[in-house]
Design a protein around this motif. Structure first.
Motif, short mmCIF file in Angstrom:
data_model
loop_
_atom_site.label_atom_id
_atom_site.label_comp_id
_atom_site.label_asym_id
_atom_site.label_seq_id
_atom_site.Cartn_x
_atom_site.Cartn_y
_atom_site.Cartn_z
N LEU A 128 20.15 61.00 93.22
CA LEU A 128 21.08 60.05 92.62
C LEU A 128 20.21 59.04 91.57
O LEU A 128 21.15 58.35 90.82
N ARG A 179 26.03 63.44 98.80
CA ARG A 179 25.97 61.76 98.87
C ARG A 179 26.25 61.62 97.56
O ARG A 179 26.31 62.24 96.57
N PHE A 180 26.75 60.20 97.65
CA PHE A 180 26.86 59.87 96.36
C PHE A 180 26.66 58.15 96.18
O PHE A 180 25.98 57.66 96.91
N ALA A 181 26.44 57.98 94.81
CA ALA A 181 26.09 56.46 94.69
C ALA A 181 27.38 55.93 93.89
O ALA A 181 27.87 56.62 92.67
N LEU A 182 27.85 54.93 94.20
CA LEU A 182 29.18 54.45 93.49
C LEU A 182 28.72 53.05 92.98
O LEU A 182 27.98 52.50 93.68
N ASN A 183 29.23 52.81 91.68
CA ASN A 183 28.84 51.75 90.99
C ASN A 183 30.00 50.95 90.37
O ASN A 183 30.73 51.78 89.51
N MET A 190 22.09 43.90 95.49
CA MET A 190 23.40 43.49 96.40
C MET A 190 23.02 42.33 97.04
O MET A 190 23.54 42.17 98.20
N VAL A 195 20.56 48.53 91.76
CA VAL A 195 21.83 47.80 91.91
C VAL A 195 21.51 46.81 93.01
O VAL A 195 21.13 46.94 94.18
N ARG A 231 28.35 46.33 90.87
CA ARG A 231 27.97 46.42 92.34
C ARG A 231 27.80 47.62 93.11
O ARG A 231 28.35 48.62 92.32
N GLY A 232 26.77 48.04 93.90
CA GLY A 232 27.00 49.33 93.98
C GLY A 232 26.64 49.72 95.51
O GLY A 232 26.43 48.83 96.54
N TRP A 233 27.19 50.99 95.88
CA TRP A 233 26.94 51.44 97.23
C TRP A 233 26.70 52.81 97.23
O TRP A 233 26.71 53.34 96.21
N SER A 234 25.92 53.51 98.19
CA SER A 234 25.62 54.67 98.15
C SER A 234 25.73 55.01 99.85
O SER A 234 25.41 54.39 100.71
N ASN A 279 28.42 58.93 91.01
CA ASN A 279 27.18 59.98 90.95
C ASN A 279 27.34 60.77 92.10
O ASN A 279 27.09 60.20 93.52
N LEU A 280 27.80 62.17 92.11
CA LEU A 280 28.01 62.75 93.58
C LEU A 280 27.14 64.03 93.49
O LEU A 280 27.02 64.67 92.56
N LEU A 281 26.19 64.21 94.48
CA LEU A 281 25.59 65.26 94.63
C LEU A 281 25.96 66.23 95.85
O LEU A 281 26.19 65.51 96.86
N GLN A 311 18.88 56.26 92.07
CA GLN A 311 19.59 54.84 92.13
C GLN A 311 18.79 54.26 93.38
O GLN A 311 18.72 54.77 94.37
N VAL A 365 29.42 55.37 109.12
CA VAL A 365 30.30 54.00 108.67
C VAL A 365 31.88 54.27 108.72
O VAL A 365 32.58 53.15 109.21
N PHE A 375 28.33 58.49 106.19
CA PHE A 375 27.31 58.13 106.96
C PHE A 375 26.40 57.23 106.08
O PHE A 375 26.38 57.29 104.93
N PRO A 417 22.72 54.67 106.17
CA PRO A 417 21.40 54.77 106.58
C PRO A 417 21.11 55.33 107.71
O PRO A 417 22.08 54.96 108.87
#
Lengths: 184, 186
Positions: free
Chosen positions: B73, A34-38, B185, B183, A42-45, A174-176, B75, A69, A62, A64
């Motif tokens: 993460l 999973r990852f959190a992109l910023n 949104m 964050v 603005r952010g996506w996970s 940030n990638l795990l 976040q 997706v 994927f 939630p």
């Protein structure tokens, strides 16, 4: 943690050479992570399942509740991306395709290698730092700074990264990696 | 029949809490992911969905805002509930409007000791799933099976379910821990 002085790019010690050779010898792999992109605040996970089979890959993304997706498929013939209700899109550049369909993108072409703890072939390496254990601890390539915060022994004797922090200008990723596997 | 039982369950349930397991499968069957945790639900639209395995992630909605916090993460993303979650599985059980508003319901018979109801979204254009099956046991929903446009199948099983208990409003607000990247949104 004590970080060994940077090895010159070519040497890096026998363990580092062995790791690179092992990665080259194993083109088929899979990961769940999973990852959190910023991007500029603005952010996506999301979570993802990445399958690589030789030169082709498939990334399921994927949201939630395990909802798919998007599905990204790439290979020698280019890359295609399917989202929930839109027709299949194709393009040459995977990040341009993701950006237009999802509004964000991952540096897939480099990440295919970085996530396994090696630089991408065929692109100059600005700098790299090899930790004492013969693993990449930091890499600068293609405008990205990649820091390796964790490895674990996924394939018996071979350690693969479990936590990476990547940055490129105002983009932070940030990638795990929860699970490494050989591609089914 | 099962449809009437489901509608009764829906109308007579104001809160739900318990444990869940969630499995996602490929089109041809192999499991893609497996997770589990606890949930709390207060209609309309408020829930706390906490993944414990394989990693700690919490989704909290107060009906307007949705917080998604991933411990690993470090976040939290905060976004409007809006349409994105409008037809998420959790809203099937926790939504305000009757299911028949958004879905066509049909009795799908009895299999492995569960009475099944099939739900097909009326607005297929922006629904998140092609079809959904709800499995009932003793008048309660115990299993949800969701088929998406990618051919993936998500199966959520509920256990240790308690109904209509009073749940504190604070359960449906999320306070980010210190040092976590928030964050916004909205």
């Amino acid at each position: 943690c004590a970080v060994a002085p940077p090895h010159p790019a070519t040497d890096g010690g026998a363990a580092w050479q062995r790791h690179q050779a092992w990665v080259r010898a194993h083109p088929n792999w899979s990961l769940n992570g999973r990852f959190a992109l910023n991007v500029a605040g603005r952010g996506w996970s999301a979570s993802l399942r990445w399958l690589e089979q030789g030169t082709s890959y498939r990334i399921d993304i994927f949201g939630p509740f395990g909802r798919t997706v998007a599905q990204l498929e790439g290979g020698a013939q280019g890359v295609s991306l399917r989202t929930q209700n839109e027709p299949l899109r194709t393009a040459d550049s995977v990040s341009a395709l993701m950006q237009s369909a999802l509004g964000w993108s991952l540096p897939v072409t480099g990440l295919r290698y970085w996530v396994r703890g090696v630089p991408a072939p065929g692109t100059p390496i600005s700098s790299q730092r090899i930790g004492g254990s013969g693993h990449l601890s930091e890499l600068n390539q293609d405008g990205w700074t990649i820091r390796y915060l964790g490895y674990n022994y996924a394939f018996g004797t071979r350690a693969l990264p479990t936590h990476l922090r990547l940055s490129n200008g105002n983009v932070k990723l940030n990638l795990l990696v929860d699970r490494w596997g050989a591609a089914q | 029949d099962a449809v009437a039982t489901l509608e009764h369950f829906f109308q007579s349930t104001t809160t739900l809490s318990g444990r869940f397991t969630q499995k996602v499968y490929e089109t041809n069957g192999p499991e893609i992911s497996h997770s589990s945790g606890t949930f709390e639900l207060a209609r309309p639209g408020r829930f706390r969905w906490s993944y414990v395995t394989p990693h700690r992630q919490v989704l909290v909605s107060n009906g307007h805002k949705l917080w998604i916090y991933d411990k690993g993460l470090a976040q939290v993303t905060v976004r409007a509930v809006g349409k994105t979650l409008g037809r998420a599985p959790i809203m099937l059980l926790g939504g305000g409007a009757p299911l028949s508003d958004a879905y066509t319901l049909s009795d799908d018979g009895t299999r492995n000791a569960l009475a099944w109801v099939k739900l097909v979204p009326k607005d297929t254009r922006n629904s998140q799933f092609q079809s959904i099956l709800l499995g009932l046991h003793a008048g309660k929903v115990v299993r949800m099976v969701m088929f998406d446009q990618f051919g993936h199948r998500t199966v959520i099983d509920f256990s240790a379910v308690k109904r209509n208990q009073t749940l504190p409003a604070s359960d449906f607000r999320f306070v980010p821990p210190k040092g976590v990247d928030v964050v916004n949104m909205l």
